[in-house]
Scaffold this motif. Structure first.
Motif, PDB file in Angstrom:
ATOM      1  N   UNK A  39       1.031  -1.225   0.116  1.00 48.48           N
ATOM      2  CA  UNK A  39      -0.013  -0.071   0.015  1.00 48.48           C
ATOM      3  C   UNK A  39       0.903   1.125  -0.043  1.00 48.48           C
ATOM      4  N   UNK A  40       0.345   2.346  -0.942  1.00 47.37           N
ATOM      5  CA  UNK A  40       1.253   3.323  -0.860  1.00 47.37           C
ATOM      6  C   UNK A  40       0.371   4.569  -1.281  1.00 47.37           C
ATOM      7  N   UNK A  41       0.858   5.608  -0.921  1.00 50.43           N
ATOM      8  CA  UNK A  41       0.096   6.927  -0.860  1.00 50.43           C
ATOM      9  C   UNK A  41      -0.332   7.235  -2.340  1.00 50.43           C
ATOM     10  N   UNK A  42      -1.305   7.871  -2.785  1.00 53.08           N
ATOM     11  CA  UNK A  42      -2.071   8.046  -4.061  1.00 53.08           C
ATOM     12  C   UNK A  42      -1.859   9.684  -4.428  1.00 53.08           C
ATOM     13  N   UNK A  43      -1.486   9.839  -5.590  1.00 53.30           N
ATOM     14  CA  UNK A  43      -1.522  10.884  -6.030  1.00 53.30           C
ATOM     15  C   UNK A  43      -2.669  11.896  -6.282  1.00 53.30           C
ATOM     16  N   UNK A  44      -3.500  11.458  -7.016  1.00 48.95           N
ATOM     17  CA  UNK A  44      -4.862  11.854  -7.444  1.00 48.95           C
ATOM     18  C   UNK A  44      -5.842  10.764  -7.091  1.00 48.95           C
ATOM     19  N   UNK A  90      -5.089   8.944   1.281  1.00 46.64           N
ATOM     20  CA  UNK A  90      -5.607   7.679   0.381  1.00 46.64           C
ATOM     21  C   UNK A  90      -4.427   6.969   0.118  1.00 46.64           C
ATOM     22  N   UNK A  91      -4.448   5.869   0.082  1.00 49.10           N
ATOM     23  CA  UNK A  91      -3.533   4.746  -0.404  1.00 49.10           C
ATOM     24  C   UNK A  91      -4.147   3.540  -1.230  1.00 49.10           C
ATOM     25  N   UNK A  92      -3.313   3.067  -2.034  1.00 48.85           N
ATOM     26  CA  UNK A  92      -3.908   1.944  -2.929  1.00 48.85           C
ATOM     27  C   UNK A  92      -2.854   0.668  -2.875  1.00 48.85           C
ATOM     28  N   UNK A 122      -8.538   4.232   2.946  1.00 48.10           N
ATOM     29  CA  UNK A 122      -8.893   5.834   2.994  1.00 48.10           C
ATOM     30  C   UNK A 122      -9.159   6.229   4.662  1.00 48.10           C
ATOM     31  N   UNK A 123      -8.376   7.355   5.130  1.00 41.28           N
ATOM     32  CA  UNK A 123      -8.706   8.122   6.180  1.00 41.28           C
ATOM     33  C   UNK A 123      -9.006   9.412   5.986  1.00 41.28           C
ATOM     34  N   UNK A 154     -11.997   4.042   5.684  1.00 43.97           N
ATOM     35  CA  UNK A 154     -12.712   3.139   4.769  1.00 43.97           C
ATOM     36  C   UNK A 154     -11.673   2.012   4.161  1.00 43.97           C
ATOM     37  N   UNK A 155     -12.266   0.918   3.931  1.00 41.03           N
ATOM     38  CA  UNK A 155     -11.272  -0.164   3.272  1.00 41.03           C
ATOM     39  C   UNK A 155     -12.250  -0.656   2.419  1.00 41.03           C
ATOM     40  N   UNK A 156     -11.544  -0.809   1.029  1.00 38.25           N
ATOM     41  CA  UNK A 156     -12.319  -1.509  -0.181  1.00 38.25           C
ATOM     42  C   UNK A 156     -11.310  -2.395  -0.789  1.00 38.25           C
ATOM     43  N   UNK A 157     -11.912  -3.544  -1.038  1.00 41.27           N
ATOM     44  CA  UNK A 157     -10.988  -4.739  -1.364  1.00 41.27           C
ATOM     45  C   UNK A 157     -11.897  -5.477  -2.561  1.00 41.27           C
ATOM     46  N   UNK A 158     -11.141  -5.295  -3.810  1.00 39.50           N
ATOM     47  CA  UNK A 158     -11.972  -5.938  -5.036  1.00 39.50           C
ATOM     48  C   UNK A 158     -10.808  -7.186  -5.769  1.00 39.50           C
ATOM     49  N   UNK A 159     -11.505  -8.323  -5.770  1.00 36.51           N
ATOM     50  CA  UNK A 159     -10.732  -9.087  -6.255  1.00 36.51           C
ATOM     51  C   UNK A 159     -11.280  -9.886  -7.507  1.00 36.51           C
TER      52      UNK A 159
END
Length: 298
Positions: A31-36, A68-70, A82-83, A90-95
């Motif tokens: 997981x790493x920070x997201x720019x946009x 936000x991190x992804x 997302x904090x 929030x936590x979202x997981x798509x598989x």
């Protein structure tokens, strides 16, 4: 010869992430920070995750504390963390199903929550800050765009989704949009040792070679030169040059050995050279090794 493994720090990070997400499933790696980014969710009355409310967040209009991190796992799993404030995580997981990657145009209907070791597609959304999640749910998602880099770097990921908690009278729908700069190339290094080396009148040997790299860095070559001699037996000495590497260029290096009480002679010798490569961009560490037979000449 290469040996590759995840760093200790990454392993510790993964363990902490998995522990923190224990109620909502394990998180993908790196997981790493997201720019946009933007994330929105709209709930219907009776939905336990949103309590019937709507939420919308965006890097274009952030509020204090927004983060936000992804993350990804084998391009099959996408995770969003997302904090927005102390009580809002929030936590979202798509598989995707086993053997598939998440890519633009994918649509999956009637999927359950991701389960460890499962081969099925899945989706899960929760708000750990408020303790809102589903024990079981059914959902659907459509991937609008997906672009991945080395080691599951998330360059872009856009998706829409719907979720209905089991036994709930209402559901929710949402969108996630992630955009990061194009990924840097993974750090890779090639090490060569010239088979022709020199030894001077004092028995000091000089070894030469080249390295190439995909990203600029300075590398420490840890080497040992060993020669079998009739009188002295095994003669060995070490060398350790620091080599600044320029991407795309074949950079020459040389190193001199200084045995404490023995000297090298003209003839053959064995050189074992090793570089430990630490790619902090992608939390990857591996070792490049070269074993060569050298001819020592004046």
């Amino acid at each position: 010869m290469r040996r590759s493994w995840r760093s200790v720090l990454l392993a510790a990070t993964m363990a902490l992430t998995a522990g923190a997400a224990g109620l909502v499933g394990s998180a993908p790696a790196q997981a790493r920070p997201v720019q946009s980014w933007s994330f929105s969710v709209t709930g219907e009355p009776g939905d336990p995750i949103t309590a019937g409310n709507s939420y919308s967040y965006s890097s274009a209009a952030p509020t204090p504390g927004d983060e936000m991190s992804a993350s990804g796992a084998e391009q099959r799993q996408f995770g969003m963390q997302f904090w927005s404030d102390v009580d809002n995580y929030w936590y979202l997981d798509i598989t995707a199903p086993a053997g598939q990657t998440l890519k633009a145009g994918d649509t999956f209907q009637g999927v359950g929550q991701p389960a460890y070791g499962s081969d099925a597609a899945g989706i899960r959304l929760s708000n750990a800050g408020w303790g809102r999640s589903c024990a079981q749910s059914t959902g659907s998602f459509t991937v609008l765009d997906a672009a991945w880099g080395p080691f599951d770097y998330v360059e872009r990921f856009d998706a829409t989704f719907e979720i209905q908690c089991e036994g709930a009278t209402g559901g929710l729908r949402g969108e996630i949009h992630i955009s990061n700069p194009p990924p840097l190339p993974a750090l890779d290094v090639t090490l060569t040792v010239n088979p022709a080396a020199t030894v001077d009148s004092k028995g000091i040997a000089t070894i030469r070679g080249t390295i190439t790299c995909t990203r600029a860095d300075t590398f420490d070559i840890a080497g040992e030169l060993v020669q079998q001699q009739k009188k002295a037996g095994t003669v060995r000495a070490y060398f350790s040059p620091y080599v600044p590497c320029v991407p795309g260029q074949e950079v020459p290096w040389s190193a001199t050995t200084y045995p404490a009480d023995v000297t090298f002679q003209r003839g053959t010798a064995q050189a074992v050279s090793e570089i430990t490569v630490r790619d902090f961009e992608y939390w990857n560490e591996f070792t490049v090794t070269d074993t060569s037979t050298l001819t020592l000449t004046r």
